[in-house]
Scaffold this motif. Sequence first.
Motif, PDB file in Angstrom:
ATOM      1  N   GLY A 185       0.815  -1.203   0.000  1.00  0.00           N
ATOM      2  CA  GLY A 185       0.000   0.000   0.000  1.00  0.00           C
ATOM      3  C   GLY A 185       0.851   1.256   0.000  1.00  0.00           C
ATOM      4  N   TYR A 186       0.193   2.375  -0.192  1.00  0.00           N
ATOM      5  CA  TYR A 186       0.853   3.685  -0.241  1.00  0.00           C
ATOM      6  C   TYR A 186       0.790   4.328   1.141  1.00  0.00           C
ATOM      7  CZ  TYR A 186       1.917   8.388  -2.049  1.00  0.00           C
ATOM      8  OH  TYR A 186       2.480   9.614  -2.308  1.00  0.00           O
ATOM      9  N   VAL A 187       1.898   4.925   1.549  1.00  0.00           N
ATOM     10  CA  VAL A 187       1.965   5.590   2.847  1.00  0.00           C
ATOM     11  C   VAL A 187       1.712   7.082   2.640  1.00  0.00           C
ATOM     12  CG1 VAL A 187       3.351   6.045   4.897  1.00  0.00           C
ATOM     13  CG2 VAL A 187       3.630   3.879   3.654  1.00  0.00           C
ATOM     14  N   PRO A 188       0.618   7.627   3.141  1.00  0.00           N
ATOM     15  CA  PRO A 188       0.362   9.065   2.976  1.00  0.00           C
ATOM     16  C   PRO A 188       1.474   9.906   3.602  1.00  0.00           C
ATOM     17  CG  PRO A 188      -1.598   7.916   3.763  1.00  0.00           C
ATOM     18  CD  PRO A 188      -0.460   6.948   3.859  1.00  0.00           C
ATOM     19  N   ILE A 189       1.645  11.086   3.078  1.00  0.00           N
ATOM     20  CA  ILE A 189       2.735  11.955   3.535  1.00  0.00           C
ATOM     21  C   ILE A 189       2.654  12.192   5.043  1.00  0.00           C
ATOM     22  CG2 ILE A 189       3.630  14.314   3.422  1.00  0.00           C
ATOM     23  CD1 ILE A 189       3.100  14.306   0.454  1.00  0.00           C
ATOM     24  N   GLY A 190       1.447  12.390   5.580  1.00  0.00           N
ATOM     25  CA  GLY A 190       1.304  12.671   7.002  1.00  0.00           C
ATOM     26  C   GLY A 190       1.633  11.490   7.895  1.00  0.00           C
ATOM     27  N   THR A 191       1.704  10.297   7.339  1.00  0.00           N
ATOM     28  CA  THR A 191       1.973   9.093   8.132  1.00  0.00           C
ATOM     29  C   THR A 191       3.407   8.601   7.963  1.00  0.00           C
ATOM     30  OG1 THR A 191      -0.332   8.498   7.673  1.00  0.00           O
ATOM     31  CG2 THR A 191       1.016   6.788   8.648  1.00  0.00           C
ATOM     32  N   ARG A 192       4.178   9.215   7.107  1.00  0.00           N
ATOM     33  CA  ARG A 192       5.506   8.678   6.781  1.00  0.00           C
ATOM     34  C   ARG A 192       6.495   8.779   7.936  1.00  0.00           C
ATOM     35  NH1 ARG A 192       5.984  10.748   0.460  1.00  0.00           N
ATOM     36  NH2 ARG A 192       4.150   9.558  -0.227  1.00  0.00           N
ATOM     37  N   SER A 193       6.355   9.782   8.755  1.00  0.00           N
ATOM     38  CA  SER A 193       7.260   9.874   9.911  1.00  0.00           C
ATOM     39  C   SER A 193       7.031   8.698  10.851  1.00  0.00           C
ATOM     40  CB  SER A 193       7.047  11.197  10.646  1.00  0.00           C
ATOM     41  OG  SER A 193       7.412  12.291   9.828  1.00  0.00           O
ATOM     42  N   THR A 194       5.760   8.348  11.054  1.00  0.00           N
ATOM     43  CA  THR A 194       5.436   7.188  11.900  1.00  0.00           C
ATOM     44  C   THR A 194       5.957   5.904  11.275  1.00  0.00           C
ATOM     45  OG1 THR A 194       3.447   8.301  12.723  1.00  0.00           O
ATOM     46  CG2 THR A 194       3.565   5.900  12.980  1.00  0.00           C
ATOM     47  N   ALA A 195       5.743   5.753   9.961  1.00  0.00           N
ATOM     48  CA  ALA A 195       6.231   4.553   9.263  1.00  0.00           C
ATOM     49  C   ALA A 195       7.743   4.447   9.367  1.00  0.00           C
ATOM     50  CB  ALA A 195       5.797   4.593   7.803  1.00  0.00           C
TER      51      ALA A 195
ATOM     52  N   PHE B  93      -4.769   1.081  -1.911  1.00  0.00           N
ATOM     53  CA  PHE B  93      -4.116   1.954  -2.880  1.00  0.00           C
ATOM     54  C   PHE B  93      -5.176   2.498  -3.832  1.00  0.00           C
ATOM     55  CE2 PHE B  93      -1.606   2.614  -6.842  1.00  0.00           C
ATOM     56  CZ  PHE B  93      -0.721   3.555  -6.342  1.00  0.00           C
ATOM     57  N   SER B  94      -5.152   3.805  -4.093  1.00  0.00           N
ATOM     58  CA  SER B  94      -6.231   4.449  -4.842  1.00  0.00           C
ATOM     59  C   SER B  94      -5.697   5.316  -5.975  1.00  0.00           C
ATOM     60  CB  SER B  94      -7.063   5.321  -3.904  1.00  0.00           C
ATOM     61  OG  SER B  94      -6.300   6.454  -3.481  1.00  0.00           O
ATOM     62  N   TYR B  95      -6.640   5.831  -6.744  1.00  0.00           N
ATOM     63  CA  TYR B  95      -6.330   6.757  -7.839  1.00  0.00           C
ATOM     64  C   TYR B  95      -5.553   7.969  -7.328  1.00  0.00           C
ATOM     65  CZ  TYR B  95      -7.345  10.489 -11.237  1.00  0.00           C
ATOM     66  OH  TYR B  95      -7.238  11.524 -12.112  1.00  0.00           O
ATOM     67  N   LEU B  96      -5.985   8.523  -6.192  1.00  0.00           N
ATOM     68  CA  LEU B  96      -5.314   9.705  -5.648  1.00  0.00           C
ATOM     69  C   LEU B  96      -3.906   9.374  -5.164  1.00  0.00           C
ATOM     70  CD1 LEU B  96      -8.242  11.385  -3.687  1.00  0.00           C
ATOM     71  CD2 LEU B  96      -7.371  11.956  -5.959  1.00  0.00           C
ATOM     72  N   ASP B  97      -3.722   8.165  -4.643  1.00  0.00           N
ATOM     73  CA  ASP B  97      -2.382   7.758  -4.219  1.00  0.00           C
ATOM     74  C   ASP B  97      -1.437   7.675  -5.416  1.00  0.00           C
ATOM     75  OD1 ASP B  97      -3.267   7.519  -1.604  1.00  0.00           O
ATOM     76  OD2 ASP B  97      -3.797   5.411  -1.851  1.00  0.00           O
ATOM     77  N   LEU B  98      -1.958   7.276  -6.561  1.00  0.00           N
ATOM     78  CA  LEU B  98      -1.127   7.164  -7.761  1.00  0.00           C
ATOM     79  C   LEU B  98      -0.805   8.533  -8.338  1.00  0.00           C
ATOM     80  CD1 LEU B  98       0.140   5.244  -9.929  1.00  0.00           C
ATOM     81  CD2 LEU B  98      -2.032   5.474 -11.167  1.00  0.00           C
ATOM     82  N   ASN B  99      -1.813   9.380  -8.494  1.00  0.00           N
ATOM     83  CA  ASN B  99      -1.663  10.645  -9.220  1.00  0.00           C
ATOM     84  C   ASN B  99      -1.382  11.852  -8.326  1.00  0.00           C
ATOM     85  OD1 ASN B  99      -1.831   9.978 -11.918  1.00  0.00           O
ATOM     86  ND2 ASN B  99      -4.060  10.062 -11.970  1.00  0.00           N
ATOM     87  N   GLY B 100      -1.769  11.788  -7.051  1.00  0.00           N
ATOM     88  CA  GLY B 100      -1.671  12.971  -6.204  1.00  0.00           C
ATOM     89  C   GLY B 100      -2.863  13.891  -6.429  1.00  0.00           C
ATOM     90  N   ARG B 101      -2.954  14.938  -5.602  1.00  0.00           N
ATOM     91  CA  ARG B 101      -4.089  15.865  -5.725  1.00  0.00           C
ATOM     92  C   ARG B 101      -3.776  17.161  -5.006  1.00  0.00           C
ATOM     93  NH1 ARG B 101      -9.784  14.396  -2.990  1.00  0.00           N
ATOM     94  NH2 ARG B 101      -8.439  14.662  -1.177  1.00  0.00           N
ATOM     95  N   ASP B 102      -4.242  18.289  -5.606  1.00  0.00           N
ATOM     96  CA  ASP B 102      -4.142  19.610  -4.980  1.00  0.00           C
ATOM     97  C   ASP B 102      -2.716  19.938  -4.549  1.00  0.00           C
ATOM     98  OD1 ASP B 102      -6.876  19.840  -5.323  1.00  0.00           O
ATOM     99  OD2 ASP B 102      -7.346  19.116  -3.309  1.00  0.00           O
ATOM    100  N   GLY B 103      -1.765  19.651  -5.405  1.00  0.00           N
ATOM    101  CA  GLY B 103      -0.386  19.975  -5.102  1.00  0.00           C
ATOM    102  C   GLY B 103       0.332  18.970  -4.245  1.00  0.00           C
ATOM    103  N   VAL B 104      -0.384  17.973  -3.730  1.00  0.00           N
ATOM    104  CA  VAL B 104       0.239  16.920  -2.937  1.00  0.00           C
ATOM    105  C   VAL B 104       0.661  15.804  -3.884  1.00  0.00           C
ATOM    106  CG1 VAL B 104      -0.064  15.251  -1.092  1.00  0.00           C
ATOM    107  CG2 VAL B 104      -1.173  17.493  -0.942  1.00  0.00           C
ATOM    108  N   PRO B 105       1.946  15.508  -3.996  1.00  0.00           N
ATOM    109  CA  PRO B 105       2.385  14.513  -4.981  1.00  0.00           C
ATOM    110  C   PRO B 105       1.910  13.120  -4.621  1.00  0.00           C
ATOM    111  CG  PRO B 105       4.210  15.169  -3.563  1.00  0.00           C
ATOM    112  CD  PRO B 105       3.066  16.083  -3.249  1.00  0.00           C
ATOM    113  N   GLY B 106       1.705  12.305  -5.667  1.00  0.00           N
ATOM    114  CA  GLY B 106       1.374  10.908  -5.486  1.00  0.00           C
ATOM    115  C   GLY B 106       2.583  10.034  -5.763  1.00  0.00           C
TER     116      GLY B 106
ATOM    117  N   LEU C 108       7.333  11.243 -12.571  1.00  0.00           N
ATOM    118  CA  LEU C 108       6.453  11.179 -13.726  1.00  0.00           C
ATOM    119  C   LEU C 108       5.255  12.107 -13.542  1.00  0.00           C
ATOM    120  CD1 LEU C 108       6.389   7.312 -14.260  1.00  0.00           C
ATOM    121  CD2 LEU C 108       7.593   8.980 -15.686  1.00  0.00           C
ATOM    122  N   ASP C 109       4.710  12.587 -14.660  1.00  0.00           N
ATOM    123  CA  ASP C 109       3.482  13.366 -14.587  1.00  0.00           C
ATOM    124  C   ASP C 109       2.310  12.442 -14.261  1.00  0.00           C
ATOM    125  OD1 ASP C 109       4.920  15.587 -15.257  1.00  0.00           O
ATOM    126  OD2 ASP C 109       4.331  15.592 -17.367  1.00  0.00           O
ATOM    127  N   SER C 110       1.274  13.004 -13.687  1.00  0.00           N
ATOM    128  CA  SER C 110       0.098  12.205 -13.361  1.00  0.00           C
ATOM    129  C   SER C 110      -0.599  11.746 -14.640  1.00  0.00           C
ATOM    130  CB  SER C 110      -0.865  13.017 -12.496  1.00  0.00           C
ATOM    131  OG  SER C 110      -1.304  14.173 -13.199  1.00  0.00           O
TER     132      SER C 110
END
Length: 564
Positions: A171-181, A295-308, A318-320
């Motif tokens: 799975g994808y680790v969201p940016i806010g959870t990466r410090s914990t991971a 793992f979702s579409y947003l995790d792959l592509n990113g959204r609102d300036g948050v990279p995926g 890579l570009d989304s």
Amino acid sequence: MSPLAATARRQARRRAVRRLGAPLAVLVLALARAPLGAQMPLTHTDDAAPVASGALRLTVTNGWKRYDQRFGNGMMTDLGADLAADSLGPAQMPRLAPIQTSLRTLSGSPTTRLSLGQLGVKSDARVVTTAFALEYGVTRRLSVGVLVPFLQTRRTIQLHVSGDTSHANVGYVPIGTRSTAAATNAAAVAAYAAAAASLQARITSCQQNPNGSGCAAVTADPTGAAAAVAQAQSFAGAVSALGTTAATAIVAPRDNSRLATAIEAQRAALNQQLQQYLGAGAGVSTSVFYATNDFSYLDLNGRDGVPGLLQSSLGGGLDSLHTTERMYIGDVAVGAQYLLLDHFAHDSVAIPRVQMRVVVGGLVRFATSLPDSGRNLADIPTGEGAGAEVRSALDVVSGRFGATVAGRYTRSFSRTVEASLVGDPDAPWPYPVFGPRQRRAGDVIGLDVTPRYFVSGWLSLNAHYGLEHIGATTWSATDVQDSCADCLAYASPLPGPTETARTAQRLGLGARMSSVDSYARGQAAFPIEVSITHLETVTGGLALPKDTRDQIQVRIFYQLRRAR
């Protein structure tokens, strides 16, 4: 009406037409590139008609190309099939390969495959080309011109991501959870490294004093003790590869997956070995970090300036993958043509039984289109850059039947583009190490035959056949070691450019209304030509688009000075 009055009226109409102003363009553009290009001469409606001495000829062409399939090995494939994946992983994003290797160590299975889930891609493309050109008749036989094409490209991308535990084991680790991971993984690395160091120290101590405290199990099975040290070190290294900093902890094993079960079983077996040689309290309680979300579409592509994932270091920047629509200027060209043979009637005398004319010409193309970027997996290139072309056309007319046979040879020059420096730059998922690289599109040889039936002196119905051979694209060589030192370990699944020469055939129908020849003989008041054409690619080489094309072309003439 008397003949003199009719002549005076016709001359007045001609003067009125000349006061309309000078127009623009000539040259027909079409819409194809292998694998996905937008600008190409379409010669099905080019003919051998010259531009009169002292005259300007305006040609405005609108063309629409659409496709949602490509030619494959004996079958058609969906346009999005190259980007789709049953198991999204290192085959698409090679920088995931070290993590897959670490997961094999952690699970104790050399066949473990990293999968972020199933990626479904539906796609279609549309290219609209509007070409303006201006030709001027220097003499009766020689004319020069300039072409300015504008292109609007649109490629739709519809993604479906199935990242649940039935399809994905990572799975994808969201940016806010990466410090914990990262902290969780770092603690596991430290604990297993410390356990390996403690056991190694005990082995060394027991070799010097076999009867020392805690040495019974070690001296009874020294080989097993050494193997436990190696396994603990290997386990610690494998966890480290999952990321021990917020910048590197991007993906993680999926909790409640078979992979997570295998990792925990392997960890329990390792703990049991460590306890055998170090005592009951020697087991490590800290496990690796497990991702909890699908793992979702947003995790792959990113959204609102948050990279995926695609924009991360693992994706390579890579570009989304999303629908893109752009407007560009294409490659501007200047050229000339010469009327080599002319057996057409140009006045009111009797028309010959067989009329024939031949023109030869050429053009030089300038690199005014937007250069390609290998980071964008779904964009449609707008041109091949600088190049040169030679062409010739033959018109034959006898009674109500006629034909145009046109041929061309196009050679592109090298152009610097942003492309993958490792492996095949044209791969659907290129290795994500990008930089400037020289690309030269393959030579193009085209032959077009247009039979015509003249319903009247102004109207003709046309059939079209086109044969086009496209050479392989060539790339400048790169030094893999200089481009990506850690890519050498994965060089075997990264072959160089594999594109080969390809051939396409096109069929079509059309109609043309033209008063040009009648005007030259004084039988029409306005020199104008309008044509409508529909074309379909019926056969093609590997990866060529299965496209349909529709175009409308208008040509108008303006006498700037008296013919000499």
